[in-house]
Design a protein around this motif. Structure first.
Motif, PDB file in Angstrom:
ATOM      1  N   ASP A  26      48.965  33.507 -20.554  1.00  0.00           N
ATOM      2  CA  ASP A  26      48.866  34.948 -20.763  1.00  0.00           C
ATOM      3  C   ASP A  26      47.689  35.481 -19.948  1.00  0.00           C
ATOM      4  N   ALA A  27      47.820  35.346 -18.625  1.00  0.00           N
ATOM      5  CA  ALA A  27      46.772  35.778 -17.696  1.00  0.00           C
ATOM      6  C   ALA A  27      47.435  36.019 -16.343  1.00  0.00           C
ATOM      7  N   SER A  28      46.823  36.875 -15.548  1.00  0.00           N
ATOM      8  CA  SER A  28      47.389  37.181 -14.231  1.00  0.00           C
ATOM      9  C   SER A  28      47.354  35.958 -13.318  1.00  0.00           C
ATOM     10  N   ARG A  29      48.254  35.956 -12.349  1.00  0.00           N
ATOM     11  CA  ARG A  29      48.287  34.854 -11.388  1.00  0.00           C
ATOM     12  C   ARG A  29      46.960  34.767 -10.634  1.00  0.00           C
ATOM     13  N   ASP A  30      46.378  35.910 -10.276  1.00  0.00           N
ATOM     14  CA  ASP A  30      45.097  35.878  -9.560  1.00  0.00           C
ATOM     15  C   ASP A  30      44.008  35.198 -10.385  1.00  0.00           C
ATOM     16  N   LEU A  31      43.979  35.478 -11.693  1.00  0.00           N
ATOM     17  CA  LEU A  31      42.959  34.874 -12.551  1.00  0.00           C
ATOM     18  C   LEU A  31      43.193  33.369 -12.715  1.00  0.00           C
ATOM     19  N   VAL A  32      44.434  32.978 -12.918  1.00  0.00           N
ATOM     20  CA  VAL A  32      44.730  31.547 -13.076  1.00  0.00           C
ATOM     21  C   VAL A  32      44.398  30.808 -11.779  1.00  0.00           C
ATOM     22  N   PHE A  33      44.764  31.392 -10.651  1.00  0.00           N
ATOM     23  CA  PHE A  33      44.454  30.768  -9.360  1.00  0.00           C
ATOM     24  C   PHE A  33      42.938  30.662  -9.181  1.00  0.00           C
ATOM     25  N   GLU A  34      42.211  31.717  -9.541  1.00  0.00           N
ATOM     26  CA  GLU A  34      40.747  31.685  -9.437  1.00  0.00           C
ATOM     27  C   GLU A  34      40.160  30.582 -10.314  1.00  0.00           C
ATOM     28  N   HIS A  41      34.480  27.923 -12.584  1.00  0.00           N
ATOM     29  CA  HIS A  41      35.551  27.894 -13.595  1.00  0.00           C
ATOM     30  C   HIS A  41      36.066  26.470 -13.777  1.00  0.00           C
ATOM     31  N   LEU A  42      36.433  25.847 -12.685  1.00  0.00           N
ATOM     32  CA  LEU A  42      37.074  24.531 -12.711  1.00  0.00           C
ATOM     33  C   LEU A  42      36.219  23.495 -13.451  1.00  0.00           C
ATOM     34  N   SER A  43      34.912  23.576 -13.264  1.00  0.00           N
ATOM     35  CA  SER A  43      34.017  22.601 -13.903  1.00  0.00           C
ATOM     36  C   SER A  43      34.001  22.736 -15.423  1.00  0.00           C
ATOM     37  N   LYS A  44      34.478  23.867 -15.949  1.00  0.00           N
ATOM     38  CA  LYS A  44      34.462  24.082 -17.394  1.00  0.00           C
ATOM     39  C   LYS A  44      35.711  23.570 -18.095  1.00  0.00           C
ATOM     40  N   TRP A  45      36.795  23.327 -17.337  1.00  0.00           N
ATOM     41  CA  TRP A  45      38.033  22.951 -18.024  1.00  0.00           C
ATOM     42  C   TRP A  45      38.725  21.707 -17.467  1.00  0.00           C
ATOM     43  N   TRP A  46      38.323  21.222 -16.300  1.00  0.00           N
ATOM     44  CA  TRP A  46      39.058  20.106 -15.700  1.00  0.00           C
ATOM     45  C   TRP A  46      38.799  18.813 -16.468  1.00  0.00           C
ATOM     46  N   GLY A  47      39.860  18.148 -16.862  1.00  0.00           N
ATOM     47  CA  GLY A  47      39.770  16.859 -17.558  1.00  0.00           C
ATOM     48  C   GLY A  47      40.238  16.970 -18.990  1.00  0.00           C
ATOM     49  N   PRO A  48      40.549  15.821 -19.596  1.00  0.00           N
ATOM     50  CA  PRO A  48      41.034  15.797 -20.986  1.00  0.00           C
ATOM     51  C   PRO A  48      39.976  16.292 -21.975  1.00  0.00           C
ATOM     52  N   GLN A  49      40.430  16.534 -23.209  1.00  0.00           N
ATOM     53  CA  GLN A  49      39.533  16.983 -24.280  1.00  0.00           C
ATOM     54  C   GLN A  49      38.348  16.031 -24.403  1.00  0.00           C
ATOM     55  N   GLY A  50      37.161  16.597 -24.527  1.00  0.00           N
ATOM     56  CA  GLY A  50      35.953  15.808 -24.732  1.00  0.00           C
ATOM     57  C   GLY A  50      35.280  15.356 -23.446  1.00  0.00           C
ATOM     58  N   PHE A  51      35.948  15.492 -22.300  1.00  0.00           N
ATOM     59  CA  PHE A  51      35.377  15.076 -21.027  1.00  0.00           C
ATOM     60  C   PHE A  51      34.529  16.199 -20.444  1.00  0.00           C
ATOM     61  N   THR A  52      33.538  15.821 -19.663  1.00  0.00           N
ATOM     62  CA  THR A  52      32.802  16.774 -18.848  1.00  0.00           C
ATOM     63  C   THR A  52      32.938  16.328 -17.396  1.00  0.00           C
ATOM     64  N   THR A  53      32.641  17.243 -16.490  1.00  0.00           N
ATOM     65  CA  THR A  53      32.831  16.954 -15.072  1.00  0.00           C
ATOM     66  C   THR A  53      31.596  17.361 -14.293  1.00  0.00           C
ATOM     67  N   THR A  54      31.133  16.461 -13.433  1.00  0.00           N
ATOM     68  CA  THR A  54      30.036  16.746 -12.522  1.00  0.00           C
ATOM     69  C   THR A  54      30.596  16.777 -11.113  1.00  0.00           C
ATOM     70  N   PHE A  55      30.481  17.931 -10.465  1.00  0.00           N
ATOM     71  CA  PHE A  55      30.971  18.080  -9.093  1.00  0.00           C
ATOM     72  C   PHE A  55      29.928  17.542  -8.121  1.00  0.00           C
ATOM     73  N   GLN A  56      30.389  16.787  -7.130  1.00  0.00           N
ATOM     74  CA  GLN A  56      29.514  16.286  -6.079  1.00  0.00           C
ATOM     75  C   GLN A  56      29.773  17.021  -4.771  1.00  0.00           C
ATOM     76  N   LYS A  57      31.051  17.334  -4.513  1.00  0.00           N
ATOM     77  CA  LYS A  57      31.441  18.056  -3.312  1.00  0.00           C
ATOM     78  C   LYS A  57      32.687  18.854  -3.647  1.00  0.00           C
ATOM     79  N   LEU A 153      40.837  30.376 -19.970  1.00  0.00           N
ATOM     80  CA  LEU A 153      41.409  31.680 -19.633  1.00  0.00           C
ATOM     81  C   LEU A 153      41.266  32.664 -20.791  1.00  0.00           C
ATOM     82  N   ALA A 154      41.478  32.182 -22.020  1.00  0.00           N
ATOM     83  CA  ALA A 154      41.330  33.042 -23.204  1.00  0.00           C
ATOM     84  C   ALA A 154      39.879  33.518 -23.339  1.00  0.00           C
ATOM     85  N   SER A 155      38.921  32.632 -23.038  1.00  0.00           N
ATOM     86  CA  SER A 155      37.512  33.027 -23.137  1.00  0.00           C
ATOM     87  C   SER A 155      37.165  34.082 -22.083  1.00  0.00           C
ATOM     88  N   LEU A 156      37.808  34.025 -20.930  1.00  0.00           N
ATOM     89  CA  LEU A 156      37.547  35.016 -19.877  1.00  0.00           C
ATOM     90  C   LEU A 156      38.105  36.386 -20.261  1.00  0.00           C
TER      91      LEU A 156
END
Length: 159
Positions: A26-34, A41-57, A153-156
């Motif tokens: 329930d969000a626009s395509r532009d927002l989901v793509f962003e 954004h990606l660092s906040k949701w990528w991975g299974p429940q309970g996982f965190t993600t550290t981006f290197q590149k 997306l709901a939080s945004l």
């Protein structure tokens, strides 16, 4: 999560060496793509429940690389490298997962008049026997990742 959460989830489809996850957000395509293309954004949701993600590149363009470490709740680190094959704003992202398990992932974003249908398909290069083991964690992991995207997306939309 949205009240329509159950209707937005389509059960994962598992083929001989592929997994397809389809969701309607329930969000626009532009927002989901962003949410898929911006590190903040990606660092906040990528991975299974309970996982965190550290981006290197994170260089999202054809030929670019996305290196990150997924940290499991029990403290195990999973280094990942993805190489971007195609990025077509706001329609499609294609990348190769360059470490085990090897797969080609395609995310397709379809505009449904204010909502977005996301089809996320992974085709694995491993043998069928290896895929049989991988799918035991890859299917629930992908489902949980999409759940986390929905929550993000709901939080945004509440801001």
């Amino acid at each position: 999560m949205s009240q329509n959460n159950a209707t937005n989830k389509i059960p994962a489809q598992v083929g001989e060496r592929e997994i397809t996850i389809t969701r309607v957000f329930d969000a626009s395509r532009d927002l989901v793509f962003e949410a898929w293309t911006k590190e903040e954004h990606l660092s906040k949701w990528w991975g299974p429940q309970g996982f965190t993600t550290t981006f290197q590149k994170f260089d999202m363009k054809p030929g670019g690389t996305w290196q990150f470490i997924m940290h499991s709740p029990d403290g195990v680190d999973f280094p990942n490298t993805n190489d971007f094959v195609e990025v077509v704003t706001p329609e499609r992202i294609v990348f190769k997962h360059a470490v085990f398990p090897h797969f080609l992932a395609t995310a397709i974003f379809e505009d449904l008049g204010g909502k977005t249908k996301l089809t996320y398909r992974t085709v694995f290069e491993e043998t069928s026997a290896a895929f049989d083991k991988v799918k035991t964690y890859a299917v629930p992991g992908a489902e949980q990742t999409m759940d986390r995207l929905e929550e993000h997306l709901a939080s945004l939309s509440q801001k």
